[in-house]
Design a protein around this motif. Structure first.
Motif, PDB file in Angstrom:
ATOM      1  N   SER A 164       0.802  -1.227   0.000  1.00 27.75           N
ATOM      2  CA  SER A 164       0.000   0.000   0.000  1.00 27.75           C
ATOM      3  C   SER A 164       0.834   1.276   0.000  1.00 27.75           C
ATOM      4  CB  SER A 164      -0.946   0.011   1.208  1.00 27.75           C
ATOM      5  OG  SER A 164      -1.937  -0.984   1.061  1.00 27.75           O
ATOM      6  N   ARG A 165       2.148   1.183   0.110  1.00 22.47           N
ATOM      7  CA  ARG A 165       2.980   2.383   0.008  1.00 22.47           C
ATOM      8  C   ARG A 165       2.881   3.015  -1.375  1.00 22.47           C
ATOM      9  NH1 ARG A 165       8.576  -0.053   2.043  1.00 22.47           N
ATOM     10  NH2 ARG A 165       7.584  -1.903   1.175  1.00 22.47           N
ATOM     11  N   TYR A 166       2.447   2.225  -2.350  1.00 20.04           N
ATOM     12  CA  TYR A 166       2.462   2.668  -3.740  1.00 20.04           C
ATOM     13  C   TYR A 166       1.062   2.902  -4.278  1.00 20.04           C
ATOM     14  CZ  TYR A 166       7.127   1.021  -3.002  1.00 20.04           C
ATOM     15  OH  TYR A 166       8.381   0.841  -2.470  1.00 20.04           O
ATOM     16  N   ARG A 167       0.933   3.948  -5.060  1.00 22.14           N
ATOM     17  CA  ARG A 167      -0.359   4.305  -5.654  1.00 22.14           C
ATOM     18  C   ARG A 167      -0.879   3.164  -6.528  1.00 22.14           C
ATOM     19  NH1 ARG A 167       0.184   9.526  -8.855  1.00 22.14           N
ATOM     20  NH2 ARG A 167       0.553  10.283  -6.765  1.00 22.14           N
ATOM     21  N   SER A 168       0.010   2.488  -7.255  1.00 20.49           N
ATOM     22  CA  SER A 168      -0.444   1.429  -8.161  1.00 20.49           C
ATOM     23  C   SER A 168      -0.932   0.186  -7.427  1.00 20.49           C
ATOM     24  CB  SER A 168       0.654   1.063  -9.157  1.00 20.49           C
ATOM     25  OG  SER A 168       1.839   0.742  -8.485  1.00 20.49           O
ATOM     26  N   SER A 169      -0.530  -0.006  -6.181  1.00 24.61           N
ATOM     27  CA  SER A 169      -1.051  -1.108  -5.383  1.00 24.61           C
ATOM     28  C   SER A 169      -2.251  -0.629  -4.586  1.00 24.61           C
ATOM     29  CB  SER A 169       0.024  -1.647  -4.446  1.00 24.61           C
ATOM     30  OG  SER A 169      -0.472  -2.685  -3.666  1.00 24.61           O
ATOM     31  N   GLY A 170      -2.065   0.462  -3.856  1.00 25.69           N
ATOM     32  CA  GLY A 170      -3.168   1.122  -3.162  1.00 25.69           C
ATOM     33  C   GLY A 170      -3.662   0.413  -1.920  1.00 25.69           C
ATOM     34  N   LEU A 171      -4.758   0.929  -1.414  1.00 26.10           N
ATOM     35  CA  LEU A 171      -5.408   0.355  -0.238  1.00 26.10           C
ATOM     36  C   LEU A 171      -6.118  -0.934  -0.631  1.00 26.10           C
ATOM     37  CD1 LEU A 171      -6.936   3.638   1.224  1.00 26.10           C
ATOM     38  CD2 LEU A 171      -4.839   2.470   1.956  1.00 26.10           C
ATOM     39  N   VAL A 172      -6.301  -1.816   0.318  1.00 25.76           N
ATOM     40  CA  VAL A 172      -6.960  -3.101   0.079  1.00 25.76           C
ATOM     41  C   VAL A 172      -8.399  -3.013   0.568  1.00 25.76           C
ATOM     42  CG1 VAL A 172      -6.957  -5.536   0.718  1.00 25.76           C
ATOM     43  CG2 VAL A 172      -4.811  -4.381   0.215  1.00 25.76           C
ATOM     44  N   ARG A 173      -9.322  -3.393  -0.299  1.00 20.85           N
ATOM     45  CA  ARG A 173     -10.733  -3.438   0.093  1.00 20.85           C
ATOM     46  C   ARG A 173     -10.993  -4.683   0.938  1.00 20.85           C
ATOM     47  NH1 ARG A 173     -10.911  -3.304  -5.244  1.00 20.85           N
ATOM     48  NH2 ARG A 173     -12.055  -5.275  -5.276  1.00 20.85           N
ATOM     49  N   ALA A 174     -11.960  -4.594   1.810  1.00 24.90           N
ATOM     50  CA  ALA A 174     -12.301  -5.728   2.680  1.00 24.90           C
ATOM     51  C   ALA A 174     -12.704  -6.950   1.863  1.00 24.90           C
ATOM     52  CB  ALA A 174     -13.416  -5.334   3.639  1.00 24.90           C
ATOM     53  N   ASP A 175     -13.341  -6.749   0.697  1.00 23.87           N
ATOM     54  CA  ASP A 175     -13.769  -7.899  -0.106  1.00 23.87           C
ATOM     55  C   ASP A 175     -12.603  -8.585  -0.829  1.00 23.87           C
ATOM     56  OD1 ASP A 175     -13.416  -5.791  -1.931  1.00 23.87           O
ATOM     57  OD2 ASP A 175     -15.054  -6.475  -3.223  1.00 23.87           O
ATOM     58  N   GLN A 176     -11.428  -7.990  -0.832  1.00 29.76           N
ATOM     59  CA  GLN A 176     -10.242  -8.619  -1.410  1.00 29.76           C
ATOM     60  C   GLN A 176      -9.569  -9.574  -0.426  1.00 29.76           C
ATOM     61  OE1 GLN A 176      -8.784  -4.494  -2.845  1.00 29.76           O
ATOM     62  NE2 GLN A 176      -7.398  -6.003  -3.714  1.00 29.76           N
ATOM     63  N   VAL A 177      -9.835  -9.404   0.864  1.00 26.78           N
ATOM     64  CA  VAL A 177      -9.174 -10.200   1.893  1.00 26.78           C
ATOM     65  C   VAL A 177      -9.719 -11.623   1.863  1.00 26.78           C
ATOM     66  CG1 VAL A 177      -8.778 -10.451   4.374  1.00 26.78           C
ATOM     67  CG2 VAL A 177      -8.761  -8.169   3.330  1.00 26.78           C
ATOM     68  N   LEU A 178      -8.802 -12.583   1.665  1.00 31.07           N
ATOM     69  CA  LEU A 178      -9.181 -13.999   1.636  1.00 31.07           C
ATOM     70  C   LEU A 178      -9.280 -14.574   3.044  1.00 31.07           C
ATOM     71  CD1 LEU A 178      -6.818 -15.132  -1.252  1.00 31.07           C
ATOM     72  CD2 LEU A 178      -9.230 -14.518  -1.405  1.00 31.07           C
ATOM     73  N   GLY A 179      -8.473 -14.039   3.963  1.00 30.93           N
ATOM     74  CA  GLY A 179      -8.506 -14.526   5.334  1.00 30.93           C
ATOM     75  C   GLY A 179      -7.350 -13.991   6.139  1.00 30.93           C
ATOM     76  N   THR A 180      -7.354 -14.303   7.415  1.00 28.82           N
ATOM     77  CA  THR A 180      -6.255 -13.912   8.294  1.00 28.82           C
ATOM     78  C   THR A 180      -5.303 -15.083   8.437  1.00 28.82           C
ATOM     79  OG1 THR A 180      -7.548 -14.546  10.226  1.00 28.82           O
ATOM     80  CG2 THR A 180      -7.611 -12.219   9.586  1.00 28.82           C
ATOM     81  N   VAL A 181      -4.115 -14.779   8.913  1.00 24.32           N
ATOM     82  CA  VAL A 181      -3.033 -15.760   8.935  1.00 24.32           C
ATOM     83  C   VAL A 181      -2.445 -15.867  10.334  1.00 24.32           C
ATOM     84  CG1 VAL A 181      -0.741 -16.223   8.013  1.00 24.32           C
ATOM     85  CG2 VAL A 181      -2.489 -15.320   6.523  1.00 24.32           C
ATOM     86  N   ILE A 182      -2.142 -17.098  10.741  1.00 30.27           N
ATOM     87  CA  ILE A 182      -1.445 -17.357  11.997  1.00 30.27           C
ATOM     88  C   ILE A 182      -0.053 -17.888  11.616  1.00 30.27           C
ATOM     89  CG2 ILE A 182      -1.376 -18.720  14.109  1.00 30.27           C
ATOM     90  CD1 ILE A 182      -4.454 -18.960  13.811  1.00 30.27           C
ATOM     91  N   PRO A 183       1.002 -17.073  11.804  1.00 32.61           N
ATOM     92  CA  PRO A 183       2.351 -17.526  11.440  1.00 32.61           C
ATOM     93  C   PRO A 183       2.781 -18.726  12.274  1.00 32.61           C
ATOM     94  CG  PRO A 183       2.295 -15.158  11.815  1.00 32.61           C
ATOM     95  CD  PRO A 183       0.980 -15.708  12.287  1.00 32.61           C
ATOM     96  N   LEU A 184       3.366 -19.716  11.625  1.00 28.72           N
ATOM     97  CA  LEU A 184       3.901 -20.890  12.326  1.00 28.72           C
ATOM     98  C   LEU A 184       5.412 -20.793  12.458  1.00 28.72           C
ATOM     99  CD1 LEU A 184       1.772 -23.745  10.723  1.00 28.72           C
ATOM    100  CD2 LEU A 184       1.402 -22.570  12.887  1.00 28.72           C
ATOM    101  N   PHE A 185       6.105 -20.611  11.343  1.00 23.88           N
ATOM    102  CA  PHE A 185       7.573 -20.410  11.342  1.00 23.88           C
ATOM    103  C   PHE A 185       7.999 -19.862  10.021  1.00 23.88           C
ATOM    104  CE2 PHE A 185       6.800 -24.876  10.374  1.00 23.88           C
ATOM    105  CZ  PHE A 185       7.537 -25.073   9.220  1.00 23.88           C
TER     106      PHE A 185
END
Length: 185
Positions: A164-185
């Motif tokens: 999101s630092r870049y205009r060409s990427s931009g902010l992410v809409r909520a409907d684009q989010v596939l899910g949340t992540v729990i890091p393992l390693f």
């Protein structure tokens, strides 16, 4: 040498290598596994029983994580996977729908400001926007804005992360989010 002799010799060589590889499978398995994922930026196991996510880029510190599909109320610091849908699709059509793995840094109502190439959220600098991508195309920083409802500012930990630092990427809409992540390693 005739062709029949060459074919027998090639067949014997392949057979000998097969026997060698079967005896030393423990050496070849990691090599083929790494080779198999070498060109995969992000791989999501589609079976809902074991939703593992493998991150092969330096965008985040973890390499393997559990993916929790579905909508959820995101918080600052959450790891998310989202389908790319930014302006850069015109330049990089292969990115459309590509899953990206980032950290939520800005929530609806937060103020994004840019001074030079330094990007800040609510006055705290979160990163520097690079001037050029790897392919030498110019990158413009995101415009200063207040994050609207249903949008998020996401960012990787690598200075080379396309986020999101870049205009060409931009902010992410909520409907684009596939899910949340729990890091393992």
């Amino acid at each position: 040498m005739n062709s029949a002799f060459r074919m027998r010799r090639l067949s014997a060589t392949v057979r000998d290598f097969g026997a060698h590889a079967r005896q030393r499978w423990y050496l070849y398995l990691p090599v083929f596994a790494i080779w198999g994922f070498a060109y995969t930026r992000l791989f999501i196991d589609p079976t809902p029983r074991v939703p593992l996510l493998f991150n092969w880029t330096p965008s985040l510190p973890c390499r393997v994580a559990l993916l929790q599909y579905g909508p959820t109320a995101l918080k600052r610091g959450d790891y998310v996977v989202f389908a790319f849908d930014g302006e850069a699709q015109a330049r990089y059509p292969g990115l459309r729908g590509q899953p990206f793995f980032k950290i939520v840094r800005g929530l609806p109502g937060d103020r994004v400001s840019v001074e030079g190439r330094a990007v800040a959220i609510n006055g705290e600098i979160v990163g520097q926007a690079k001037a050029h991508a790897y392919d030498r195309q110019a990158l413009e920083p995101i415009d200063a804005t207040v994050i609207p409802p249903g949008h998020y500012y996401v960012q990787g930990t690598s200075p080379d992360s396309f986020d999101s630092r870049y205009r060409s990427s931009g902010l992410v809409r909520a409907d684009q989010v596939l899910g949340t992540v729990i890091p393992l390693f």
